[in-house]
Scaffold this motif. Sequence first.
Motif, mmCIF file in Angstrom:
data_model
loop_
_atom_site.group_PDB
_atom_site.id
_atom_site.type_symbol
_atom_site.label_atom_id
_atom_site.label_comp_id
_atom_site.label_asym_id
_atom_site.label_seq_id
_atom_site.Cartn_x
_atom_site.Cartn_y
_atom_site.Cartn_z
ATOM 1 N N LYS A 65 1.932 -9.848 5.747
ATOM 2 C CA LYS A 65 3.278 -9.509 5.270
ATOM 3 C C LYS A 65 3.113 -8.727 3.972
ATOM 4 N N GLU A 66 4.111 -7.887 3.681
ATOM 5 C CA GLU A 66 4.028 -7.061 2.468
ATOM 6 C C GLU A 66 4.368 -7.880 1.241
ATOM 7 N N ILE A 67 3.509 -7.818 0.231
ATOM 8 C CA ILE A 67 3.759 -8.517 -1.028
ATOM 9 C C ILE A 67 4.352 -7.542 -2.047
ATOM 10 N N SER A 68 3.724 -6.366 -2.151
ATOM 11 C CA SER A 68 4.256 -5.349 -3.063
ATOM 12 C C SER A 68 3.684 -3.996 -2.689
ATOM 13 N N LYS A 69 4.274 -2.937 -3.233
ATOM 14 C CA LYS A 69 3.766 -1.588 -2.988
ATOM 15 C C LYS A 69 2.781 -1.220 -4.090
ATOM 16 N N GLU A 70 1.797 -0.408 -3.750
ATOM 17 C CA GLU A 70 0.900 0.093 -4.796
ATOM 18 C C GLU A 70 1.634 1.218 -5.521
ATOM 19 N N SER A 71 1.787 1.073 -6.818
ATOM 20 C CA SER A 71 2.622 2.043 -7.531
ATOM 21 C C SER A 71 1.808 3.221 -8.070
ATOM 22 N N GLN A 72 0.577 2.955 -8.507
ATOM 23 C CA GLN A 72 -0.209 4.021 -9.137
ATOM 24 C C GLN A 72 -0.692 5.048 -8.101
ATOM 25 N N ASN A 73 -0.498 6.317 -8.384
ATOM 26 C CA ASN A 73 -0.993 7.362 -7.498
ATOM 27 C C ASN A 73 -2.489 7.561 -7.726
ATOM 28 N N LYS A 74 -3.256 7.521 -6.658
ATOM 29 C CA LYS A 74 -4.711 7.661 -6.761
ATOM 30 C C LYS A 74 -5.204 9.013 -6.277
ATOM 31 N N GLU A 75 -4.290 9.860 -5.807
ATOM 32 C CA GLU A 75 -4.708 11.129 -5.205
ATOM 33 C C GLU A 75 -4.569 12.300 -6.178
ATOM 34 N N LEU A 76 -5.521 13.224 -6.133
ATOM 35 C CA LEU A 76 -5.420 14.457 -6.905
ATOM 36 C C LEU A 76 -4.100 15.144 -6.557
#
Lengths: 252, 252
Positions: A65-76
């Motif tokens: 189940k989803e706990i939270s979204k990843e907020s930080q962008n890791k892509e160039l």
Amino acid sequence: MQRYFVTQSYADAQENGFKLTGDDYHHAVNVMRMKVKDHCFLVFTDQRAIIGEIINISEEDVEFKEISKESQNKELPVHVTIASGYPKGDKLELVVQKGTELGASEFVGFPAKSSVVKWDAKKLAKKGDRLVKIAKEAAEQSHRQFQPTVKLLTSEKELLELAKDYDHVLIAYEEAAKSGEQGQLVKTLSVVKPGESILVVFGPEGGLTPQEVGSFETAGGKVCALGPRILRTETAPFYLLSAISYQLELLT
Amino acid sequence: MQRYFVTQSYADAQENGFKLTGDDYHHAVNVMRMKVKDHCFLVFTDQRAIIGEIINISEEDVEFKEISKESQNKELPVHVTIASGYPKGDKLELVVQKGTELGASEFVGFPAKSSVVKWDAKKLAKKGDRLVKIAKEAAEQSHRQFQPTVKLLTSEKELLELAKDYDHVLIAYEEAAKSGEQGQLVKTLSVVKPGESILVVFGPEGGLTPQEVGSFETAGGKVCALGPRILRTETAPFYLLSAISYQLELLT
């Protein structure tokens, strides 16, 4: 925290359930020995990522189940393709592993004039499978939200065709370093806009021939140096990707 | 053109004659099969370099006359030391080879808390010899004017002592990347002056512990991230050195 790439978009996975199957199932259950209530990252084909909590482990899949979204962008902020003239031995494996950590979106191999190795279709298919796997593992390990793709071409002409689809084409050329060229990379990185694409062409150990450089220039490519030192064919992409990250992620 | 490091200053060599002996003699005569009138680069201990022409080959040495001086500077404007917590396997070899191409002046190994490998004095001496050789070959190949040095320490305390001698100390810390820290590397590179020294500390595979980071901070170190992706222990120095070159050699 462990990270897995799911072969569905976030929306599709939401509909079908957040699940790991196949190799990833095996890795999560048998290698990592994960259990119900354990957390990990799930990354979807549309570059979205969530932290999921295991709610069930069956014989075939692990369900989250989803706990939270990843907020930080890791892509160039730009799409970078590294095109390598086929180098000897396992150097392409090193380029793909480290290049993935450093943010490349795509790897293209091509038979350059000085390429010593001659790989037939069967060998290329095998090599390709291996490189895709290396890219996947490196993308998981480096917390990417995108799993780089791999294309192994059988002619240089195909690469010249591909070049047309890019907003910017750079040619990393040893002779440019020797002649003291210092400006083109800075120039390109100062005009590139978020979402644009950059193709960078690297020669094999023997370098690109002047004729090859000419062909890529005709296709819109610009010759650039990566500092005054002569970098090996597998080291040059690391410099390029780091400089792009420094300019577009840290400086701006 | 082939490149050799001579273990004398330019002034001393001028007095004693420009000569290659030992391993370099063997390499020039038996591997490269160089002959009278052939040219190559000779690099001296004071970072000066010339193009030499062979005037005589004896049983013991190859003698040159000076044709011209190398005018282009190939060295980073700052002295960069890469300190690596001992990583597994041959990763230090990769760091030294690629790090030399990318311009590092010195490599220091140290036993970090998470270092899995435990190398005794004998093993360290053997490893050190091998790394010096790798640095020399990479320096020749990448057209450096300085042959990086290698120090393998037996305690972390020695590194904390060494840190005092540096103008700037940076700590590459995975947690900084995760927390979104983006500014420290840019900050340091905007104040560093030509001729100054920078020590950058990298943890082994398991990373640096918060206690270790604390000790280096007390010694004047500043935590920095190298972009938002998590880089392997051997990849992080490539990013750092490339960013330094981009900022100090290409941008300015």
